[in-house]
Design an enzyme around this catalytic site. Sequence first.
Site, PDB file in Angstrom:
ATOM      1  N   ASP A   1      16.588  -1.367  11.333  1.00 25.83           N
ATOM      2  CA  ASP A   1      15.842  -0.242  11.921  1.00 25.83           C
ATOM      3  C   ASP A   1      16.761   0.701  12.697  1.00 25.83           C
ATOM      4  OD1 ASP A   1      13.522  -1.430  10.933  1.00 25.83           O
ATOM      5  OD2 ASP A   1      13.239  -2.604  12.753  1.00 25.83           O
TER       6      ASP A   1
ATOM      7  N   ASN B   1      13.880   3.991   4.842  1.00 25.78           N
ATOM      8  CA  ASN B   1      12.950   2.945   5.274  1.00 25.78           C
ATOM      9  C   ASN B   1      11.828   3.577   6.088  1.00 25.78           C
ATOM     10  OD1 ASN B   1      11.980   0.272   5.872  1.00 25.78           O
ATOM     11  ND2 ASN B   1      12.911   0.439   7.906  1.00 25.78           N
TER      12      ASN B   1
ATOM     13  N   GLU C   1       1.433   6.715   7.487  1.00 27.07           N
ATOM     14  CA  GLU C   1       2.451   6.331   6.503  1.00 27.07           C
ATOM     15  C   GLU C   1       2.090   6.842   5.119  1.00 27.07           C
ATOM     16  OE1 GLU C   1       4.415   2.316   8.348  1.00 27.07           O
ATOM     17  OE2 GLU C   1       2.808   2.031   6.916  1.00 27.07           O
TER      18      GLU C   1
ATOM     19  N   HIS D   1       9.236   2.550   9.274  1.00 26.59           N
ATOM     20  CA  HIS D   1       8.979   1.545  10.312  1.00 26.59           C
ATOM     21  C   HIS D   1       7.724   1.968  11.077  1.00 26.59           C
ATOM     22  CE1 HIS D   1       9.944  -1.762  12.940  1.00 26.59           C
ATOM     23  NE2 HIS D   1       9.585  -0.980  13.952  1.00 26.59           N
TER      24      HIS D   1
ATOM     25  N   SER E   1       0.836  -1.211   0.000  1.00 23.01           N
ATOM     26  CA  SER E   1       0.000   0.000   0.000  1.00 23.01           C
ATOM     27  C   SER E   1       0.868   1.259   0.000  1.00 23.01           C
ATOM     28  CB  SER E   1      -0.977  -0.002   1.178  1.00 23.01           C
ATOM     29  OG  SER E   1      -0.310   0.117   2.400  1.00 23.01           O
TER      30      SER E   1
ATOM     31  N   LEU F   1      17.775  -7.211   5.657  1.00 19.22           N
ATOM     32  CA  LEU F   1      18.831  -6.204   5.724  1.00 19.22           C
ATOM     33  C   LEU F   1      19.303  -5.906   4.315  1.00 19.22           C
ATOM     34  CD1 LEU F   1      21.254  -7.249   8.607  1.00 19.22           C
ATOM     35  CD2 LEU F   1      19.746  -5.268   8.524  1.00 19.22           C
TER      36      LEU F   1
HETATM   37  C1  GAR Z   1       4.265  -0.816   6.728  1.00 21.68           C
HETATM   38  O1  GAR Z   1       3.428  -0.570   7.827  1.00 21.68           O
HETATM   39  C2  GAR Z   1       5.711  -0.597   7.103  1.00 21.68           C
HETATM   40  O2  GAR Z   1       5.883   0.396   8.069  1.00 21.68           O
HETATM   41  C3  GAR Z   1       6.097  -1.943   7.642  1.00 21.68           C
HETATM   42  O3  GAR Z   1       5.478  -2.855   6.785  1.00 21.68           O
HETATM   43  C4  GAR Z   1       4.227  -2.304   6.362  1.00 21.68           C
HETATM   44  C5  GAR Z   1       4.085  -2.523   4.873  1.00 21.68           C
HETATM   45  O4  GAR Z   1       2.795  -2.207   4.471  1.00 21.68           O
HETATM   46  N1  GAR Z   1       7.521  -2.113   7.683  1.00 21.68           N
HETATM   47  C6  GAR Z   1       8.130  -2.760   8.660  1.00 21.68           C
HETATM   48  O5  GAR Z   1       7.552  -3.282   9.571  1.00 21.68           O
HETATM   49  C7  GAR Z   1       9.661  -2.778   8.531  1.00 21.68           C
HETATM   50  N2  GAR Z   1      10.253  -3.249   9.730  1.00 21.68           N
HETATM   51  P1  GAR Z   1       2.446  -2.088   2.941  1.00 21.68           P
HETATM   52  O6  GAR Z   1       2.961  -3.348   2.251  1.00 21.68           O
HETATM   53  O7  GAR Z   1       0.954  -2.011   2.900  1.00 21.68           O
HETATM   54  O8  GAR Z   1       3.097  -0.848   2.409  1.00 21.68           O
END
Ligand code: GAR
Length: 192
Positions: free
Chosen positions: A148, A105, A177, A107, A17, A90
């Site tokens: 992270d 990135n 986000e 998080h 997303s 990583l």
């Molecule tokens: C997001 O919430 C992002 O912050 C997280 O994965 C999700 C991906 O959502 N990332 C982590 O947890 C990295 N450690 P998406 O596929 O819908 O964009």
Amino acid sequence: MINRKIHIAIFASGTGSNAVKIIDFFKEQKNISFSVLSNKKDAPVLEKAQSLGVETLTFTKDEFFNQEEVLNYLKSKQTNLIVLAGFLWLVPSNIIQSFPNRIINIHPALLPKFGGKGMYGMKVHQAVVEAKEKETGITIHYVDEQYDHGTVIVQEKFNVAEKDTPEDVANKIHQLEHYHYPRVVEAIINMM
Ligand code: GAR
């Protein structure tokens, strides 16, 4: 409006997303191109990217960590910025060193809280609710060779209500986000 040619490589392994929001945010800017790279051949993000006309590349663990293919692909695209959006591995040092301060990135927590290996997606939101955190949020940061860990660019917070479930937290995180990540990408490109 950015006039130079810019290529952004998005690494994603999940639903994508954030990747879609970023690609959509820049859709009027024809000089900005994207590619989406993934370690998961069946990640929904790949189909979404392709339906938006974005080139995709998948790679194995061996190709990513022991070979130069991904790096060569990024170079062949004249990549200006690498954006991790739900990418859980990583980044190997050959890529980090080739793109100094050009890998970011997102998080879904206020790092350094609830970060590190294995902390992603719903696991983070469950941990936040279990810990009865009063607030949580998102962190956008530069990427280094630890999970992270790199320099924080921005954090955005909200209050966690007592009744909030991990799913409620996840929804609020995604809203933050989706608003902030494209705008941070834009700000970084503007500074280049
Ligand atoms: C997001 O919430 C992002 O912050 C997280 O994965 C999700 C991906 O959502 N990332 C982590 O947890 C990295 N450690 P998406 O596929 O819908 O964009």
